[in-house]
Motif scaffolding. Structure first.
Motif, PDB file in Angstrom:
ATOM      1  N   PHE A   1       0.833  -1.205   0.000  1.00  0.00           N
ATOM      2  CA  PHE A   1       0.000   0.000   0.000  1.00  0.00           C
ATOM      3  C   PHE A   1       0.869   1.259   0.000  1.00  0.00           C
ATOM      4  O   PHE A   1       0.575   2.234  -0.700  1.00  0.00           O
ATOM      5  CB  PHE A   1      -0.924   0.013   1.222  1.00  0.00           C
ATOM      6  CG  PHE A   1      -2.096  -0.948   1.135  1.00  0.00           C
ATOM      7  CD1 PHE A   1      -2.417  -1.585  -0.049  1.00  0.00           C
ATOM      8  CD2 PHE A   1      -2.875  -1.208   2.251  1.00  0.00           C
ATOM      9  CE1 PHE A   1      -3.496  -2.462  -0.128  1.00  0.00           C
ATOM     10  CE2 PHE A   1      -3.956  -2.072   2.186  1.00  0.00           C
ATOM     11  CZ  PHE A   1      -4.266  -2.704   0.997  1.00  0.00           C
ATOM     12  N   ARG A   2       1.934   1.249   0.785  1.00  0.00           N
ATOM     13  CA  ARG A   2       2.788   2.443   0.827  1.00  0.00           C
ATOM     14  C   ARG A   2       3.467   2.681  -0.515  1.00  0.00           C
ATOM     15  O   ARG A   2       3.595   3.824  -0.969  1.00  0.00           O
ATOM     16  CB  ARG A   2       3.818   2.309   1.945  1.00  0.00           C
ATOM     17  CG  ARG A   2       3.235   2.519   3.341  1.00  0.00           C
ATOM     18  CD  ARG A   2       4.302   2.635   4.416  1.00  0.00           C
ATOM     19  NE  ARG A   2       5.028   1.383   4.617  1.00  0.00           N
ATOM     20  CZ  ARG A   2       6.235   1.117   4.154  1.00  0.00           C
ATOM     21  NH1 ARG A   2       6.876   2.017   3.410  1.00  0.00           N
ATOM     22  NH2 ARG A   2       6.821  -0.039   4.397  1.00  0.00           N
ATOM     23  N   ARG A   3       3.885   1.597  -1.175  1.00  0.00           N
ATOM     24  CA  ARG A   3       4.484   1.755  -2.516  1.00  0.00           C
ATOM     25  C   ARG A   3       3.477   2.326  -3.497  1.00  0.00           C
ATOM     26  O   ARG A   3       3.835   3.076  -4.414  1.00  0.00           O
ATOM     27  CB  ARG A   3       5.015   0.405  -3.022  1.00  0.00           C
ATOM     28  CG  ARG A   3       6.319  -0.031  -2.379  1.00  0.00           C
ATOM     29  CD  ARG A   3       6.940  -1.192  -3.133  1.00  0.00           C
ATOM     30  NE  ARG A   3       6.118  -2.389  -3.106  1.00  0.00           N
ATOM     31  CZ  ARG A   3       6.200  -3.323  -2.178  1.00  0.00           C
ATOM     32  NH1 ARG A   3       7.066  -3.211  -1.172  1.00  0.00           N
ATOM     33  NH2 ARG A   3       5.417  -4.397  -2.219  1.00  0.00           N
ATOM     34  N   ASN A   4       2.215   1.974  -3.299  1.00  0.00           N
ATOM     35  CA  ASN A   4       1.149   2.462  -4.179  1.00  0.00           C
ATOM     36  C   ASN A   4       0.631   3.835  -3.770  1.00  0.00           C
ATOM     37  O   ASN A   4      -0.283   4.372  -4.403  1.00  0.00           O
ATOM     38  CB  ASN A   4      -0.027   1.478  -4.186  1.00  0.00           C
ATOM     39  CG  ASN A   4       0.319   0.160  -4.831  1.00  0.00           C
ATOM     40  OD1 ASN A   4       1.280   0.054  -5.588  1.00  0.00           O
ATOM     41  ND2 ASN A   4      -0.466  -0.876  -4.536  1.00  0.00           N
ATOM     42  N   LYS A   5       1.195   4.387  -2.694  1.00  0.00           N
ATOM     43  CA  LYS A   5       0.791   5.720  -2.195  1.00  0.00           C
ATOM     44  C   LYS A   5      -0.650   5.744  -1.707  1.00  0.00           C
ATOM     45  O   LYS A   5      -1.324   6.772  -1.737  1.00  0.00           O
ATOM     46  CB  LYS A   5       0.975   6.803  -3.268  1.00  0.00           C
ATOM     47  CG  LYS A   5       2.363   6.838  -3.898  1.00  0.00           C
ATOM     48  CD  LYS A   5       3.434   7.150  -2.882  1.00  0.00           C
ATOM     49  CE  LYS A   5       4.796   7.265  -3.568  1.00  0.00           C
ATOM     50  NZ  LYS A   5       5.910   7.456  -2.585  1.00  0.00           N
TER      51      LYS A   5
END
Length: 277
Positions: free
Chosen positions: A120-124
């Motif tokens: 999720f963090r990589r996908n912002k």
């Protein structure tokens, strides 16, 4: 571009109804369950991937997340639905019973969530929805472990929501209450009910409590599909609202919890299981 949701505990009940609703609304669904053979009805659905996942098995969690991303490219939403309720007097419960309840309802949720947060963090961004319970707001006797696990889930979810807002990740809770028809929740709880024939001092209380629970069960008016609709609404409404309650408050527990003073609320709840009640 279709969005993708990963849902735990999808072989029956709320999880199964949620898979169907998201799939019908043009979502990709990673439908996870302990026994993938139970997902045979989704064979041929190109937007549903049935995957083995046991929330107590870290390796199976990692494999399911990887499989979902490889199949659909990304995962946008996690729905932590898997859970069960341990029934019985606390004094009759073993330490193993306690560990099992928390392994599934709390630590399993945490492990699945942790597995998806880097993605999720990589996908912002992303969304985590935890299926809680009215028993995480008010407590009932004979299900002390279930209440404890759902109270823990409430606190974890709220605290996590504050943390993850900084990462554009939303956390939500859907809280069924009043009982849900057409699930195997009660059956599994009955199977795991703790008994100790030496605890005869509780006999009168247990009899009254079981009678009260019987009347509660008879008054159930919502089904798993009703809960699935609220889950879908919570995922798609575009807000950062934390809690969504769904159910029939004919027993008045939610109203008492929400509106009464603490002293009046406790007295109201006690009256439901007292000798006079």
């Amino acid at each position: 571009m279709r969005k993708t949701v990963l849902i735990t505990g999808t072989s029956s009940g709320i999880g199964l109804a949620t898979v169907k609703l998201f799939a019908e609304n043009d979502w990709n669904v990673v439908a996870t369950m302990r026994n993938p053979a139970a997902g045979g009805e989704f064979a041929g659905h190109n937007n549903v991937l049935v995957v083995h996942l046991d929330v107590k098995d870290l390796a199976s969690i990692e494999r399911a997340v990887v499989a979902g991303i490889e199949c659909f490219g990304r995962i946008d939403v996690l729905i932590n639905n898997a859970g069960y309720g341990q029934y019985g007097l606390f004094e009759a419960l073993s330490r193993e019973d306690i560990q099992e309840q928390f392994d599934v309802n709390v630590f399993g949720v945490m492990d699945v969530t942790r597995a998806l947060l880097p993605h999720f963090r990589r996908n912002k961004g992303g969304l985590v929805l935890n299926v809680g319970s009215g028993a995480g707001l008010f407590a009932l006797p004979m299900i002390s472990l279930y209440c404890a696990s759902k109270f823990a889930l409430e606190g974890f979810s709220e605290a996590l929501a504050y943390e993850l807002a900084s990462q554009n990740i939303v956390v939500k809770l859907v809280e069924p209450h009043g009982g849900v028809n057409n699930t195997n929740f009660s059956e599994r709880s009955a199977e795991s009910s703790a008994k100790d024939d030496s605890l005869t001092a509780y006999d009168g209380f247990v009899e009254r409590t079981q009678a009260a629970f019987g009347s509660m069960t008879a008054s159930r008016t919502i089904c798993s599909g009703d809960v699935a609709k609220v889950i879908f609404e919570a995922v798609t409404d575009g807000t950062d609202r934390l809690r969504y309650l769904v159910g029939d408050d004919a027993r008045g527990f939610i109203r008492a919890w929400d509106e009464m003073s603490n002293a009046d609320y406790v007295q109201f709840m006690r009256s439901k299981f007292s000798a006079e009640g």
